[in-house]
Design an enzyme around this catalytic site. Sequence first.
Site, PDB file in Angstrom:
ATOM      1  N   ASP A 107      -4.776  -0.874  -1.505  1.00  0.00           N
ATOM      2  CA  ASP A 107      -6.143  -0.653  -1.048  1.00  0.00           C
ATOM      3  C   ASP A 107      -6.946  -0.186  -2.263  1.00  0.00           C
ATOM      4  OD1 ASP A 107      -6.351  -1.334   1.582  1.00  0.00           O
ATOM      5  OD2 ASP A 107      -6.338   0.693   2.367  1.00  0.00           O
ATOM      6  N   CYS A 126      -1.901  -2.387   7.941  1.00  0.00           N
ATOM      7  CA  CYS A 126      -1.904  -3.373   6.856  1.00  0.00           C
ATOM      8  C   CYS A 126      -0.615  -4.201   6.791  1.00  0.00           C
ATOM      9  CB  CYS A 126      -2.161  -2.678   5.524  1.00  0.00           C
ATOM     10  SG  CYS A 126      -3.813  -1.928   5.433  1.00  0.00           S
ATOM     11  N   LYS A 139      -7.067  -5.157  -2.637  1.00  0.00           N
ATOM     12  CA  LYS A 139      -7.802  -5.577  -1.439  1.00  0.00           C
ATOM     13  C   LYS A 139      -8.759  -4.483  -1.000  1.00  0.00           C
ATOM     14  CE  LYS A 139      -3.998  -4.181   1.637  1.00  0.00           C
ATOM     15  NZ  LYS A 139      -4.660  -3.187   2.508  1.00  0.00           N
ATOM     16  N   HIS A 164     -10.412   7.178   1.517  1.00  0.00           N
ATOM     17  CA  HIS A 164      -9.066   7.008   0.954  1.00  0.00           C
ATOM     18  C   HIS A 164      -9.048   5.865  -0.054  1.00  0.00           C
ATOM     19  CE1 HIS A 164      -9.270   4.038   4.214  1.00  0.00           C
ATOM     20  NE2 HIS A 164      -8.341   3.356   3.550  1.00  0.00           N
ATOM     21  N   HIS A 193     -10.777   0.651  -2.666  1.00  0.00           N
ATOM     22  CA  HIS A 193     -12.086   0.709  -2.049  1.00  0.00           C
ATOM     23  C   HIS A 193     -13.171   1.269  -2.971  1.00  0.00           C
ATOM     24  CE1 HIS A 193     -10.210  -0.366   1.636  1.00  0.00           C
ATOM     25  NE2 HIS A 193      -9.652   0.809   1.877  1.00  0.00           N
ATOM     26  N   ASP A 230       0.791  -1.244   0.000  1.00  0.00           N
ATOM     27  CA  ASP A 230       0.000   0.000   0.000  1.00  0.00           C
ATOM     28  C   ASP A 230       0.822   1.292   0.000  1.00  0.00           C
ATOM     29  OD1 ASP A 230      -1.894  -1.954   0.280  1.00  0.00           O
ATOM     30  OD2 ASP A 230      -2.706  -1.240   2.177  1.00  0.00           O
TER      31      ASP A 230
END
Length: 368
Positions: A164, A285, A240, A215, A166, A119
């Site tokens: 990440d 993470c 993820k 974020h 999202h 990340d």
Amino acid sequence: MKIVHGMGSNAESKSSQYRLNKRPGNEERKIKVMDACFTAFDKDEDGFLSLSEFELICRALFRNDRGKIYGLEENQLNEIYAVFDTNGDGLIDREEFEVCWNRWIKVCTRPRSAFLIVDVQNDFISGSLNITKCAAQQDGSEVIEPINHLLKTVPFDAVFYSLDWHPVDHVSFVDNLHLRDVDASSSVSKEDAKVYDTVTLAGPPPQKQRLWPRHCVQDSWGAELHKDLVVVSNAVKIYKGTNPEVDSYSVFWDNRKLTETTLFSQLQNKGATDIYICGLAYDVCVGATAVDALASGFRTILIDDCSRGVDLVDIEKTKSTVIGNNGVIVNSSQVRAMVEGRDRRPELGYKLALEIKHSIRSVRKSSQ
């Protein structure tokens, strides 16, 4: 690792020749090397390795690239020895040593190493979840230079980048809390909740959720890897946090262990034995990924100067958890020697022995 000093006795040669006749081709050389190692440490030439003789192997095995010997705790030495003394007679014979050689010594000296960069995305460095604004006030951009140096100088067998990723309605965003129900047991109410608080969302089952600023929204600038981070060819990207209802810190699993990413299977396909983990954030993470790597059976190494975190207390807890589960924390300057098998840590050897022990037990149970 120089642990071969000669060939064996007549009895040993007869045993070796039998195996050589059964395994033609390149196997001959491998058998000779293994037999030479056994002979070199069978000091009393009785055809077995005692615990004291096996300890000499460990002293030759666990040392750094400058020849410094790493100590192995007595209880760990005894436990490792017992893993390969499969018939429990207090000695390791040649057949038992073959398992030790192929599954343990060869991995310790010639590991297959994966590098996982977690990340290193814009939002964590200069965007909406810039970690310099968190309690530890650490600068996420500081990981880029040492990570790039490792990518350019260390011969990893595989490289992975996690992101990440999202959806806009993700459960972790504080400004999405109005979309969810908060459980009556929550220590923080929906009305009072603010960024970085932890609430308990209604189930079933109820789940704790830490609230973050919006974020790493899919396809946004904030979700991109930082422009200064080197991205090598043939690397694999793992996305993820794509399920809007479940947060996902670890690169292996979501936080509720409902959905697995492809990381584990890809590591298996590449034959990885060791995984080097670093990135952002150390205590979130990165730490969750290291815990899952250890639980998945990998020899796990956290790279300290290539990671930055959110909270100093939680960073120290992360380190303690990793060390307590037979992982290792190193500086980036130590990585190349470890990847090349010149710096061999007893913690990782012990971790591997425990995994072999578990594997042997599983095979026995399945055959009963």
